[in-house]
Design an enzyme around this catalytic site. Structure first.
Site, short mmCIF file in Angstrom:
data_model
loop_
_atom_site.label_atom_id
_atom_site.label_comp_id
_atom_site.label_asym_id
_atom_site.label_seq_id
_atom_site.Cartn_x
_atom_site.Cartn_y
_atom_site.Cartn_z
N HIS A 1 0.83 -1.20 0.00
CA HIS A 1 0.00 0.00 0.00
C HIS A 1 0.87 1.26 0.00
O HIS A 1 1.56 1.54 0.99
CB HIS A 1 -0.90 -0.02 1.23
CG HIS A 1 -1.86 1.12 1.32
ND1 HIS A 1 -1.82 2.04 2.34
CD2 HIS A 1 -2.88 1.48 0.52
CE1 HIS A 1 -2.78 2.91 2.17
NE2 HIS A 1 -3.45 2.60 1.08
N GLU B 1 1.38 -0.11 -5.16
CA GLU B 1 0.21 0.72 -5.42
C GLU B 1 0.56 2.20 -5.53
O GLU B 1 0.83 2.84 -4.51
CB GLU B 1 -0.83 0.53 -4.30
CG GLU B 1 -2.13 1.26 -4.57
CD GLU B 1 -2.69 1.99 -3.35
OE1 GLU B 1 -3.87 2.36 -3.42
OE2 GLU B 1 -1.96 2.19 -2.37
N ASP C 1 -1.00 5.81 -6.07
CA ASP C 1 -2.16 6.69 -6.26
C ASP C 1 -1.77 7.71 -7.32
O ASP C 1 -0.71 8.35 -7.20
CB ASP C 1 -2.50 7.42 -4.96
CG ASP C 1 -3.02 6.50 -3.88
OD1 ASP C 1 -3.49 5.40 -4.21
OD2 ASP C 1 -2.94 6.88 -2.70
N HIS D 1 -0.58 10.60 -2.72
CA HIS D 1 -1.83 10.20 -2.07
C HIS D 1 -2.97 11.11 -2.47
O HIS D 1 -4.11 10.66 -2.65
CB HIS D 1 -1.65 10.22 -0.55
CG HIS D 1 -2.90 9.97 0.21
ND1 HIS D 1 -3.74 8.92 -0.05
CD2 HIS D 1 -3.46 10.64 1.25
CE1 HIS D 1 -4.78 8.95 0.78
NE2 HIS D 1 -4.63 9.99 1.57
N GLU E 1 -4.37 3.64 -8.52
CA GLU E 1 -5.68 4.22 -8.19
C GLU E 1 -5.82 5.57 -8.87
O GLU E 1 -4.94 6.43 -8.75
CB GLU E 1 -5.85 4.41 -6.68
CG GLU E 1 -7.19 5.04 -6.33
CD GLU E 1 -7.36 5.37 -4.87
OE1 GLU E 1 -8.29 6.15 -4.54
OE2 GLU E 1 -6.57 4.87 -4.04
#
Length: 345
Positions: free
Chosen positions: A29, A56, A58, A71, A165
């Site tokens: 993460h 991951e 963002d 983030h 994401e």
């Protein structure tokens, strides 16, 4: 074609995964963000070393339409931008997804300008060890994250994928910086467009995932939280999306869901039926986010009372694995990897 739903419950409360033969997906993460400032190449590199299958990023966009890993597009708390007098005039107030934010935003900077900044720890009171790295690492681009994953996959001879994401896609589209087609094109250029490729695309919004579903075969994950609703107003609430009808609708465009941990088990209360309901709709579950600090753990897994102290994260992860999740996000990939191994014995 949907797999047969796995709904049987063993005497110990365990639930089979949707596809028990498939590997449990371990997602670093924001990298190994329990050990390094999040969304830095150092954090991603460490996550891979600790056993993560996917890293991951963002994704937000710069003024010159380059994807970078942050983030949020508000970089006030994750970079040293406030210490750069040349950018003082860029501080502003914006309304993003209905919330007011004051600070500095990626869309007001070119990539070259962002590259002059350095990352800093977002949670220094909980992770003072990470704060020791403040100022060392640059903001990475999506291209750099892809290159890292490909290089490490070749070196380690195992799956190393990315799990991007899309952050605030409706907002970015509203300011003339649409994300979806650009992201799909960039992933296709990297050689990724099929369900078997080492990529998942996730979003808390719905309509952008539906649009991406028409553009690529890459697996999609519908994120959701225990409160609120998608910012694009595509559903009245995330709660409505977890009903059997809501999950069936998600299965029409997504491979799985990414629920908050408390949507599966809220504290020490009995677990919900979300795992079984999602599996019945043919959806996998990759919940977020397992963190070692007491501040984030289920009460029965905490050690002492200090918020920053580490509790029994491995035990918490194994609990959720018994509940039938198909993968998971964690800030501590080493603990996640050990928990996964222990749960499979």
């Amino acid at each position: 074609m949907l797999l047969a739903p796995a709904t049987a419950i063993a005497q110990d409360g365990s639930v089979p995964r949707l596809d028990p033969k498939a590997p449990i997906v371990l997602i670093g993460h924001r990298g190994a963000s329990g050990y390094r400032p999040e969304h830095t190449l150092a954090s991603y590199e460490l996550a891979i070393e600790q056993g993560a299958d996917f890293i991951e990023p963002d994704l937000v966009l710069t003024k010159d339409k380059v994807f970078v890993a942050r983030h949020e597009n508000d970089i006030t708390g994750t970079t040293d931008v406030a210490n750069h007098p040349e950018f003082a005039a860029r501080k502003t107030t914006k309304v993003i997804d209905g919330e007011t934010h004051t600070g500095w935003f990626t869309e007001d900077f070119t990539l070259a300008e962002l590259k002059t900044l350095r990352a800093k720890e977002r949670l220094p009171s909980l992770r003072p060890g990470n704060a020791k790295y403040d100022g060392e690492f640059a903001i990475p681009t999506l291209d750099e994250v892809i290159a890292l994953a490909k290089r490490r996959k070749k070196e380690l001879h195992r799956t190393i994928g990315i799990y991007p994401e899309t952050k605030h896609p409706s907002y970015f589209a509203s300011i003339g910086l649409p994300m979806d087609d650009t992201l799909v094109a960039q992933l296709k250029k990297a050689g990724w467009s099929k369900p078997t490729d080492p990529v998942f695309i996730q979003s808390f919004e719905v309509n952008n995932l539906k649009h991406i579903h028409t553009l690529t075969g890459i697996r999609l994950i519908q994120l959701m939280g225990s409160t609120g609703a998608p910012a694009d107003n595509a559903a009245p609430s995330y709660a409505a999306m977890t009903t059997p009808a809501g999950l069936k609708a998600i299965a029409g465009y997504a491979y799985g869901i990414g629920p908050g941990l408390d949507m599966i088990q809220n504290g020490d209360a009995p677990p919900s039926t979300l795992v079984r309901d999602a599996h019945a709709a043919g959806l996998r579950l990759h919940p977020w986010t397992f963190r070692a600090e007491n501040n984030f753990l289920i009460p029965s897994f905490r050690t002492g009372t200090a918020p920053a102290a580490h509790g029994r994260l491995s035990d918490e992860i194994q609990l959720y694995l018994r509940l039938g999740i198909d993968g998971f996000f964690t800030d501590f990939p080493d603990i996640g990897a050990a928990a996964r191994t222990a749960a499979q014995k």
